[in-house]
Structures are given as C-alpha cells and as structure tokens.
Design a protein around this motif. Sequence first.
Motif, PDB file in Angstrom:
ATOM      1  N   UNK A 248       0.819  -1.180   0.121  1.00 61.80           N
ATOM      2  CA  UNK A 248       0.042   0.176  -0.042  1.00 61.80           C
ATOM      3  C   UNK A 248       0.904   1.278  -0.140  1.00 61.80           C
ATOM      4  N   UNK A 249       0.857   2.007  -1.031  1.00 63.37           N
ATOM      5  CA  UNK A 249       1.563   3.300  -1.185  1.00 63.37           C
ATOM      6  C   UNK A 249       0.992   4.236  -2.226  1.00 63.37           C
ATOM      7  N   UNK A 250       1.818   5.343  -2.638  1.00 65.88           N
ATOM      8  CA  UNK A 250       1.389   6.049  -3.646  1.00 65.88           C
ATOM      9  C   UNK A 250       2.073   5.556  -4.959  1.00 65.88           C
ATOM     10  N   UNK A 251       1.460   5.642  -6.173  1.00 64.25           N
ATOM     11  CA  UNK A 251       2.003   5.029  -7.356  1.00 64.25           C
ATOM     12  C   UNK A 251       3.275   5.732  -7.578  1.00 64.25           C
TER      13      UNK A 251
ATOM     14  N   UNK B  53      -0.303  -7.602  -5.209  1.00 66.15           N
ATOM     15  CA  UNK B  53      -1.375  -6.846  -5.449  1.00 66.15           C
ATOM     16  C   UNK B  53      -0.541  -5.429  -4.949  1.00 66.15           C
ATOM     17  N   UNK B  54      -0.965  -4.250  -5.449  1.00 69.67           N
ATOM     18  CA  UNK B  54      -0.482  -2.856  -5.044  1.00 69.67           C
ATOM     19  C   UNK B  54      -1.752  -2.070  -4.938  1.00 69.67           C
ATOM     20  N   UNK B  55      -2.213  -1.614  -3.926  1.00 69.43           N
ATOM     21  CA  UNK B  55      -3.319  -0.719  -3.783  1.00 69.43           C
ATOM     22  C   UNK B  55      -2.634   0.663  -3.654  1.00 69.43           C
ATOM     23  N   UNK B  56      -2.920   1.661  -4.762  1.00 68.01           N
ATOM     24  CA  UNK B  56      -2.174   2.954  -4.825  1.00 68.01           C
ATOM     25  C   UNK B  56      -3.219   3.753  -4.720  1.00 68.01           C
ATOM     26  N   UNK B  57      -2.701   5.276  -3.865  1.00 65.32           N
ATOM     27  CA  UNK B  57      -3.443   5.988  -4.085  1.00 65.32           C
ATOM     28  C   UNK B  57      -2.858   7.570  -3.545  1.00 65.32           C
ATOM     29  N   UNK B  58      -3.552   8.502  -3.280  1.00 63.48           N
ATOM     30  CA  UNK B  58      -3.188   9.694  -2.638  1.00 63.48           C
ATOM     31  C   UNK B  58      -2.666  10.602  -3.547  1.00 63.48           C
TER      32      UNK B  58
ATOM     33  N   UNK C  74      -3.691   5.409 -16.713  1.00 62.66           N
ATOM     34  CA  UNK C  74      -3.662   3.685 -17.042  1.00 62.66           C
ATOM     35  C   UNK C  74      -2.240   3.536 -17.634  1.00 62.66           C
ATOM     36  N   UNK C  75      -1.408   4.482 -18.162  1.00 67.19           N
ATOM     37  CA  UNK C  75      -0.333   4.151 -18.695  1.00 67.19           C
ATOM     38  C   UNK C  75       0.738   4.101 -17.464  1.00 67.19           C
ATOM     39  N   UNK C  76       0.457   4.580 -16.104  1.00 67.98           N
ATOM     40  CA  UNK C  76       1.286   4.580 -15.093  1.00 67.98           C
ATOM     41  C   UNK C  76       0.833   3.079 -14.502  1.00 67.98           C
ATOM     42  N   UNK C  77      -0.253   2.673 -14.595  1.00 61.91           N
ATOM     43  CA  UNK C  77      -0.713   1.418 -13.951  1.00 61.91           C
ATOM     44  C   UNK C  77       0.033   0.339 -14.839  1.00 61.91           C
ATOM     45  N   UNK C  78      -0.093   0.509 -16.233  1.00 57.76           N
ATOM     46  CA  UNK C  78       0.595  -0.637 -17.086  1.00 57.76           C
ATOM     47  C   UNK C  78       2.219  -0.586 -16.509  1.00 57.76           C
TER      48      UNK C  78
ATOM     49  N   UNK D 147      16.291  13.207 -11.602  1.00 56.53           N
ATOM     50  CA  UNK D 147      15.157  14.279 -11.055  1.00 56.53           C
ATOM     51  C   UNK D 147      14.832  13.575  -9.520  1.00 56.53           C
ATOM     52  N   UNK D 148      14.122  14.345  -8.555  1.00 55.88           N
ATOM     53  CA  UNK D 148      14.046  13.891  -7.424  1.00 55.88           C
ATOM     54  C   UNK D 148      12.763  12.806  -7.327  1.00 55.88           C
ATOM     55  N   UNK D 149      13.023  11.901  -6.491  1.00 57.93           N
ATOM     56  CA  UNK D 149      12.149  10.589  -6.471  1.00 57.93           C
ATOM     57  C   UNK D 149      11.153  10.858  -5.309  1.00 57.93           C
ATOM     58  N   UNK D 150      10.162  10.086  -5.458  1.00 56.00           N
ATOM     59  CA  UNK D 150       8.907  10.311  -4.522  1.00 56.00           C
ATOM     60  C   UNK D 150       9.179   9.568  -2.937  1.00 56.00           C
ATOM     61  N   UNK D 151       9.021  10.202  -1.819  1.00 52.81           N
ATOM     62  CA  UNK D 151       8.982   9.264  -0.674  1.00 52.81           C
ATOM     63  C   UNK D 151       7.733   9.183  -0.162  1.00 52.81           C
ATOM     64  N   UNK D 152       6.641   9.555  -0.951  1.00 56.34           N
ATOM     65  CA  UNK D 152       5.214   9.688  -0.349  1.00 56.34           C
ATOM     66  C   UNK D 152       4.541  10.155  -1.631  1.00 56.34           C
TER      67      UNK D 152
END
Length: 440
Positions: A189-192, A216-221, A226-230, A423-428
Amino acid sequence: MTQTSTRIELPNPLDPEETMSRDQIESIQLTRLQDTLAYAYDRVPLYKEKYDAAGVHPSDLKELADLSKFPFTEKEDLRKTYPFGMFAVPQHEVARIHASSGTTGRATVVGYTQKDLDDWAKMGARCLRLSGVKPGWKVHNAYGYGLFTGGLGAHAAAERLGTTVIPMSGGQTEKQITLIQDFEPDAILCTPTYLLTIGDAMQRAGIDPRKTSLKTAVLGAEPWTEEMRHELEVMFDLDACDIYGLSEVMGPGVAGESNETKDGSHIWEDHFRPEIIDAFDETRVLRDGEHGELVFTSLTKQALPIIRYRTHDLTRLLPGTARPGHRRMGRITGRSDDMIILRGVNLFPSQIEEIALRVPGLSPHFQLEITRPGRMDQLAVRIERREDCDADRAIAAGRELAREIKIHVGSSCEIDVVDPGSLARSSGKLRRIYDLREKK
C-alpha cells in the motif's frame, strides 16, 4: 524432511451494504442525508451560519436532488474554524485527530469518534478486499504514518480485513526493499510514484522487482494514469488498483477499485453522497457521465460531518460494475487547483504522464517548470530517459514528446531529456509542478 506450507483461505464475506441495489442505496442516502443536514445545522455553528445566510434549512431537503440548494464547504472553511470549530461532538468524544501539513496555509484539522474510526476501517477493508487483498495475507504499508490520514487509515483497514500488517511508513527506500525481500508481503500500500521509486531502486541494486512476493498494489493519494498502471504492473508483475480518499472527507477508503474490472473506484454510497459539478460554474450539478469536479457529502460521520465538500478532483460518475449499487468514479484526471493555464490552454500533469509513457525511451519520471522569461509563460518538461535509451534516441524522443503534447494538448513547450536518476524521487506524494515565475 522438507516441510511445505499450504495457504489456508480464510472467510472473506462482503458487507450486506455492498450488495444492495441502486434503489436501496438511494433510499438509505435520503434518510441519512436528512439526518446529517439537521445534525450539522444543530451542532456546527458554521453550517447554521451558512445555511441561514443562503435561506435554506435542513427541512428543505425532500429528495436527493434538493442537496444542490445547500452551500458548499471548502478547505478554507476548515482553516477559518481552526482547530476544532467544525467538530460536532464535545472533545471527550473525539477518539483521534488528524491534520494536513498546512504547507499552503493553516492546517486543516479533522476528528473522528470511535464509531467514525470503525466505519473508516470497514470501508477501507472493503476497498482492499475489492482490490484482491485477502485475509491472512501480509500487507506492507508504505503510506506515511502520523497526522497524515494515509498510514493509520490503511493500517486499520488492513487489520479489519484480517491481514498481517507491516507498518513500514514512507521513506527509507533501501529498508523498504530489505523488508519486502525478507518478510515476503503479498500486497503493498503506497502512492503510485513511490512504488515506482521502489522499483527503480531495486533495479539499480540488481534486484528484479518481478521476482518479489508482491501480488497486489493498492495505490492512491495522487492522480495516476492507465499508462502508469501498465508501467507498474509490468515492472512488478502484479495487479495495481486505485484507492481514493481525502482527509476532509474521511481518508483512504472512500472508494476502491476492483482487481477484476480495473475500471475505476466504487464509492461506498451508503456512507457518502457524491456529486459532480461544473468546475467553472459551481451552480451546475452535472449528470452521471459528465466530467467535472467531485463533491462529497458524508452520511454517517459524527465528529466532522462534511456537507458538499469541494474536493477539486476532476472526474465523472459512472454506473457500478463490481458493486452495481455503488457508482464508480472515473480516473482522476487532475485537480482544478493543479491546472496550468498556459497561454490560454488548460493543462494537467496527468496529461503529460499519459503522453510521455507512450513515447519509447522516456521514463515516468518528469517535472514541469513554469517560467515567464518575457511577457508570456513558458512550460518546460524535464523528463528522464530510460536506461536503454542512448543520447541520440533521447533527442528524438524529446522531439516526439513535444510534438505529441502540441497535438493532444494544444500547447508548445520545451523538452529537456535528462539522464536516469537526475530528478527527485517520491518518498510519498510527489511534487510535479515547479512554478518559477516571479510573484508580483
């Protein structure tokens, strides 16, 4: 002697409300909406003030369509009544308080009674179950814990479903990878964008993300395409599903997506009444299927009833599929307050993501920089090339991206294709837009 373990399938029944018909849901909504309006009017001074000023009273709601007569609630209302002015219960009945970071102003503070927390966990569990998470699984929770609702909200949902929760929180990407390898969770569980960060870090370390235990990944926030999902499903060999929520309405669990249909998140309409309004004319409530701004009214919240809250998320309402009585949200295409107006053209970061991921050689890592070198605004897209894309191909890919943006968005922009890892990476949650214009 070698021991083998057999996974036991635990009971995973649906809540009765999940299988209700549309007529049953709307009947419940009307009763609960009438109760909520009266409750908020009697207990929250701001609501009484707003409704009296607008000349409406809770008794004016005779049918669901009458909700449009009532004023909206904005984030600024919560800031104006900071910290507890929107609470409808005395302090001793508040079991938990969450708050936004307040980076753009005063924090927005939200509260929950114990019943609110129980309802929140129940709805979150529905979302996880709908996305394919099963009781008995190990769930790696990489949403941030603390005042942000994501970590504790997802944690309670996973516990309610009957999973084993690994409360990792956000950040510390190397440790995330170690725990995923050692603890072998079934779901994450996290952000995409943070899952993308984890996957990139695995690949740099010589670890194949497709060989992990994750199913399974449950992603939000944050909005994602759809391209990112793929991209994520191919990178990790798993099912990636959306989950929706925001602190002012409840937190993660307002709506969730089915791993079987992957066609948008079903809103739990026994607890919330959604509307879509015209983002440029708030007096217009749009019909199902029309694209606009999402508005929510809570139907069961005790500590912080929320009436016609403008989320600024842009989407549409569609008929239910996996849960037919509950309508779906289309994928969030952006936020009205994240919209870039560039020389008269409306542009959202998700549009750039969607286009960029169709261009061979370009990665999902990008930033948008807005400057005003002269009299006109200028947009620059800084985007990383993929590891297997050499410098010559990167130049051609950049030209193709500029051409595709011009065709599909209608705006010219500069493209700067940079090296992988620049580039900067996400930590959330990931910041996409950098407005570098001088503020007059």
